[in-house]
Design an enzyme around this catalytic site. Sequence first.
Site, PDB file in Angstrom:
ATOM      1  N   SER A  51      65.174 -38.734 -41.392  1.00  0.00           N
ATOM      2  CA  SER A  51      63.874 -38.240 -40.945  1.00  0.00           C
ATOM      3  C   SER A  51      63.506 -37.046 -41.810  1.00  0.00           C
ATOM      4  O   SER A  51      64.368 -36.446 -42.461  1.00  0.00           O
ATOM      5  CB  SER A  51      63.962 -37.808 -39.476  1.00  0.00           C
ATOM      6  OG  SER A  51      62.809 -37.093 -39.069  1.00  0.00           O
ATOM      7  N   TYR A 108      68.173 -33.299 -32.697  1.00  0.00           N
ATOM      8  CA  TYR A 108      67.727 -34.404 -33.566  1.00  0.00           C
ATOM      9  C   TYR A 108      67.905 -34.035 -35.032  1.00  0.00           C
ATOM     10  O   TYR A 108      68.414 -34.832 -35.830  1.00  0.00           O
ATOM     11  CB  TYR A 108      66.267 -34.711 -33.249  1.00  0.00           C
ATOM     12  CG  TYR A 108      65.665 -35.877 -33.983  1.00  0.00           C
ATOM     13  CD1 TYR A 108      65.991 -37.183 -33.642  1.00  0.00           C
ATOM     14  CD2 TYR A 108      64.731 -35.670 -35.000  1.00  0.00           C
ATOM     15  CE1 TYR A 108      65.406 -38.259 -34.296  1.00  0.00           C
ATOM     16  CE2 TYR A 108      64.144 -36.735 -35.660  1.00  0.00           C
ATOM     17  CZ  TYR A 108      64.485 -38.029 -35.309  1.00  0.00           C
ATOM     18  OH  TYR A 108      63.909 -39.094 -35.965  1.00  0.00           O
TER      19      TYR A 108
END
Length: 277
Positions: A143, A156
């Site tokens: 990401s 995350y």
Amino acid sequence: MNPFDNRVAVITGGAGGIGAAMARVFAERGAKLVLADLDEQALSGVTRELEKSGAEVLGVPTDVSQPDSVEALAEATLRRFGAVHIVCNNAGVATFGPLAKSTRKDWEFTMGVNFWGVVNGVQTFVPRLIAQADGGHVINTASMAGLVGMRWLGVYCASKFAVVGLTESLFVELRDHGIGASVLCPMMVATNINDNSLRMRPQALRNPAGSDIPQTGGDAPPLVGSTIDPRQLALRVARAVERKELYILTHPEQREILKRRAGRLDAAFNVWELECS
């Protein structure tokens, strides 16, 4: 050489979002597909859709956080197709909220899928790719949150930063074997990752009812950047495989954000030089 034609691609998280989009794009280029997902109903639906389009596809219910489940995925792939050439360690979940309020269950859930899911895929499939001596490619989904730390995404971010570093090492180690490695680092993509993460989270790793922080609204920081369609991203992935690119970036606005981060790192040496003078 078309790296997809008559080649076998395994895609975790293949029942929707980015995974299903990659499956469709790879199928258009002639790939045979093995889709893995924990959501068996969605997996069956995507498998049937691809079969109707003429693709050769196998759906395998898989929990990527469990090494034995990923090993069973590899064995099912080899039984059906006899080989594997492209491995997309794509399954992922999202957790949200300030680090000070993150629970042990948040960490275990997020790292179990986002980090250990990739590790399990690498440990299971990479030795097979090397033994085949027939090239191939590994795509690990990280990401933009694996390149820049972000507020309320600390857990995350930690999982995705780990995937970036792992893939950078893998890229170097696999090069002499003629195998490519890419790390996918998108910003916002039109998927249901937030809802799916809540829905598919194992009961044993859920927080008490009502304690999870809403992912939008309230005190949550606004998400910055455009949202792209999963197919746009999948087309970018296909090009990266064709070109054997390490980094797969998807949004034009990423350039300036990464420049600012690089500038902060570079400026840190100015302080160090002053202290050493």
